[in-house]
Design an enzyme around this catalytic site. Structure first.
Site, PDB file in Angstrom:
ATOM      1  N   LYS A  45       1.890  -2.654  -8.283  1.00 43.45           N
ATOM      2  CA  LYS A  45       0.614  -1.971  -8.015  1.00 43.45           C
ATOM      3  C   LYS A  45      -0.547  -2.960  -7.967  1.00 43.45           C
ATOM      4  O   LYS A  45      -0.615  -3.876  -8.781  1.00 43.45           O
ATOM      5  CB  LYS A  45       0.400  -0.937  -9.140  1.00 43.45           C
ATOM      6  CG  LYS A  45      -0.917  -0.196  -9.099  1.00 43.45           C
ATOM      7  CD  LYS A  45      -0.833   1.070  -8.291  1.00 43.45           C
ATOM      8  CE  LYS A  45      -2.168   1.801  -8.255  1.00 43.45           C
ATOM      9  NZ  LYS A  45      -2.656   2.063  -6.900  1.00 43.45           N
ATOM     10  N   CYS A 131      -7.250  -2.546   1.643  1.00 39.46           N
ATOM     11  CA  CYS A 131      -7.321  -1.212   1.040  1.00 39.46           C
ATOM     12  C   CYS A 131      -8.500  -0.460   1.633  1.00 39.46           C
ATOM     13  O   CYS A 131      -9.639  -0.908   1.515  1.00 39.46           O
ATOM     14  CB  CYS A 131      -7.477  -1.280  -0.472  1.00 39.46           C
ATOM     15  SG  CYS A 131      -7.660   0.357  -1.189  1.00 39.46           S
ATOM     16  N   LYS A 166      -2.046  -9.258   3.124  1.00 40.84           N
ATOM     17  CA  LYS A 166      -1.719  -7.895   3.588  1.00 40.84           C
ATOM     18  C   LYS A 166      -2.780  -7.423   4.568  1.00 40.84           C
ATOM     19  O   LYS A 166      -3.945  -7.253   4.200  1.00 40.84           O
ATOM     20  CB  LYS A 166      -1.611  -6.926   2.407  1.00 40.84           C
ATOM     21  CG  LYS A 166      -1.131  -5.532   2.826  1.00 40.84           C
ATOM     22  CD  LYS A 166      -0.732  -4.684   1.631  1.00 40.84           C
ATOM     23  CE  LYS A 166      -0.132  -3.349   2.056  1.00 40.84           C
ATOM     24  NZ  LYS A 166       0.298  -2.534   0.902  1.00 40.84           N
ATOM     25  N   ASN A 193      -1.097  -2.085   6.195  1.00 38.60           N
ATOM     26  CA  ASN A 193      -1.633  -1.147   5.219  1.00 38.60           C
ATOM     27  C   ASN A 193      -1.838   0.204   5.937  1.00 38.60           C
ATOM     28  O   ASN A 193      -1.497   0.351   7.104  1.00 38.60           O
ATOM     29  CB  ASN A 193      -2.944  -1.690   4.634  1.00 38.60           C
ATOM     30  CG  ASN A 193      -3.211  -1.158   3.233  1.00 38.60           C
ATOM     31  OD1 ASN A 193      -3.000   0.015   2.950  1.00 38.60           O
ATOM     32  ND2 ASN A 193      -3.683  -2.019   2.348  1.00 38.60           N
ATOM     33  N   THR A 194      -2.418   1.163   5.246  1.00 36.40           N
ATOM     34  CA  THR A 194      -2.544   2.515   5.808  1.00 36.40           C
ATOM     35  C   THR A 194      -3.625   2.593   6.893  1.00 36.40           C
ATOM     36  O   THR A 194      -4.519   1.759   6.960  1.00 36.40           O
ATOM     37  CB  THR A 194      -2.911   3.514   4.701  1.00 36.40           C
ATOM     38  OG1 THR A 194      -4.076   3.023   4.027  1.00 36.40           O
ATOM     39  CG2 THR A 194      -1.783   3.670   3.704  1.00 36.40           C
ATOM     40  N   GLY A 218       3.397   7.109   5.970  1.00 31.10           N
ATOM     41  CA  GLY A 218       4.546   7.984   6.172  1.00 31.10           C
ATOM     42  C   GLY A 218       5.142   7.799   7.556  1.00 31.10           C
ATOM     43  O   GLY A 218       4.614   7.042   8.380  1.00 31.10           O
TER      44      GLY A 218
END
Lengths: 305, 252
Positions: A45, A131, A166, A193-194, A218
């Site tokens: 994490k 992020c 990342k 990343n998202t 997802g």
């Protein structure tokens, strides 16, 4: 049985499957479900210098074949991670893990990176400049090639272990940023990343996520991730750990065909705590069916096209 | 290989309780992972990736190999669930969360608000079996939303409140407790957050409150349901869903 062993800077992995940061805690929680020693590595994490509670609730929403999250980097801070969280993981996992490093300023990133890299369980750093759910830092470093390169250089100067950056998909040209961090000395890239997203309540018009926006992940984002991994791996020489929407063994093969040298599995761990275990089993069967004797042989298979 | 906290269940009964509330019984060995009333299960609605996330459900009753749960159709996931047939399979994570700790002495008050009512039933049965005197207060929006009143009557006195006064008392569960001077030593509650907050304010001690949150995983991995309490940060899905009334942070 095909060879699944994959070697990347700082990481000698028995297979290329790594649970993605933020979906696996500090690893030990999943040891009640299965023997986590089967995993290639673990991306723990995201950790910041000070403890963070993260964003208000709701932090989670759903979308077609995917989910939206805005956790906001909740973590207990580096002191607790080094002295407690990693010690809880130590008896349960023998190989090196990957520390996900976050911060609000260059100084914070460098300090967390330096201290993390000195821990004997850490094989590599993953610098989280992508992020989408925090106001300061994070994605600011990931959307500007110059800032990303400056941060990479500063971290490389202090880190005792290889450094992976990342990357965010929420940029105009991800290849430009990938090349910039490569030139700045990054040992590898992890991506993606998202994707930033929103959902709204139909009656009130209010965003469902309290932070308003969240990061989408997802199976829905797999094709996006495949495209970006394909583009970046064609443009850089450093290895890429590919992630984004992987939910089964076939997705792993496809991500490696796109150019990834290893993969991370994210959201699927939340839907199915046994996901990584199942995926590793599937990989063995799939490679046998394909007549592939070494998984490294399929990396970048698509680049001829 | 058996998968810890996980199992495939078979639907054995489906009953419609109100216009949009269903009671479902599922059968499977993984029931053994339940240790306390108030724990929850997390259901994969389909084999497909749609809907993607599991749906957490409280448990109304559990037996050796059977679980009864109650749900309201609120979106696509619960709509699909309501159309399932007896004999169909459901992949469930079982025995999640801390659950209630039934106190074996004194008088117990159960408070259920709307879809928070189901877990109070199993808890009430266990309390009664321990010889505890049980009183129940149920709160619903309107009379046509009411369910399980008869079942709670088997445990002891039941008071019902509806917001519109169409059944029982008009008002909130706290209005009823006060009007009826309900006596209790320990109370247990599950329902909407404003109800839980009002209870924690009014009755600071000896309460166990069951919270709900949007969850990513239901087993502590995603930090999607974290909340701050007077005793530290807690994940509703692991250190909850039950919080003690005296550890809840009172707003305002």
């Amino acid at each position: 049985m095909a060879n699944l062993r994959v070697k990347l800077p700082g990481l000698d992995m028995k297979n290329p499957v790594i649970p993605a940061s933020g979906t696996f805690g500090f690893g030990y929680g999943f040891a009640r479900f299965y023997d986590i020693n089967i995993l290639g590595s673990i991306m723990i994490k995201a950790t910041t210098l000070e403890p963070r509670f993260g964003n208000p609730l709701p932090r989670i929403a759903e979308g077609p074949s995917g989910m939206l999250n805005a956790i906001g980097l909740q973590n207990p801070g580096i002191d607790v991670v080094l002295n407690e969280s990693l010690e809880q993981l130590r008896p349960l996992y023998k190989d090196k893990v990957i520390a996900n490093v976050a911060g609000s300023s260059l100084e914070e990133y460098v300090e967390v990176a330096r201290r993390m890299s000195e821990h004997d369980m850490i094989g590599a750093l993953e610098i989280n400049i992508s992020c989408p759910n925090v106001k300061a830092g994070g994605i600011q470093f990931g959307t500007d090639a110059t800032m990303a390169a400056t941060l990479t250089k500063a971290i490389k100067e202090v880190s005792k272990v290889p450094v992976y950056i990342k990357l965010s998909p929420n940029v105009t040209d991800i290849v430009e940023i990938a090349k910039a961090v490569e030139a700045a000395g990054a040992d590898g890239i992890t991506m993606i990343n998202t994707l930033i997203g929103m959902r709204f309540d139909l009656k009130t018009g209010k965003p469902i996520i309290a932070n308003k926006t969240g990061g989408y992940s997802g199976p829905a984002i797999l094709p996006v991730a495949l495209n970006l991994v394909y583009k970046v791996t064609k443009a850089v020489k450093i290895p890429v750990i590919g992630m984004g929407g992987i939910s089964c063994g076939k997705d792993v093969i496809e991500m490696m065909i796109a150019g990834a040298s290893a993969v991370a599995v994210g959201s699927q761990n939340l839907v199915d705590p046994f996901a990584c275990m199942t995926i590793i089993e599937e990989l063995n069967e799939l490679l046998d069916q394909m007549g592939v004797s070494d998984i490294n042989d399929i990396v970048g298979l698509s680049h001829q096209y | 290989m058996e998968k810890y906290l996980s199992g495939i269940f078979t639907i054995t009964t489906i009953n419609q309780l109100t216009s949009d509330v269903y009671e479902m019984t599922i059968k499977g060995e993984a029931t053994k992972y339940i240790t306390n009333p108030g724990q929850f299960i997390n259901i994969k609605i389909n084999d497909s990736k749609e809907p993607y996330l599991r749906r957490p459900m409280s448990i109304a009753r559990y037996f050796d190999d059977k679980i009864v749960f109650i749900f309201r159709v609120v979106g696509e996931g619960t709509k699909i669930l309501s159309k399932k047939k007896v004999g169909e399979k459901l992949d469930c994570l079982v025995g999640l969360g801390n659950g209630f700790t039934p106190v074996g002495n004194g008088k117990a008050l159960l408070i259920g608000g709307g879809l928070g009512t189901p877990p109070m039933y199993e808890l009430g049965l266990q309390l009664k079996q321990m010889g505890v005197e049980v009183t129940t207060v149920l709160g619903f929006g309107t009379s046509d939303q009411l369910f399980y009143e008869d079942k709670f009557k088997e445990l002891g006195p039941v008071f019902v409140a509806t917001m519109d006064g169409s059944y029982g008392y008009k008002g909130t569960v706290i209005d009823v407790i006060k009007q009826e001077n309900v006596e209790f030593d320990n109370y247990y509650a599950c329902g909407p957050e404003p109800m839980l907050m009002a209870l924690a304010k009014t009755y600071r001690q000896n309460g166990q409150l069951s919270y709900e949150a949007r969850m990513g995983c239901g087993f502590g991995a995603c930090m999607g349901c974290s909340c701050e309490t007077l005793t530290g940060d807690k994940r509703i899905c692991v250190e909850g869903p039950i919080l003690r009334s005296d550890e809840v942070i009172i707003d305002g």
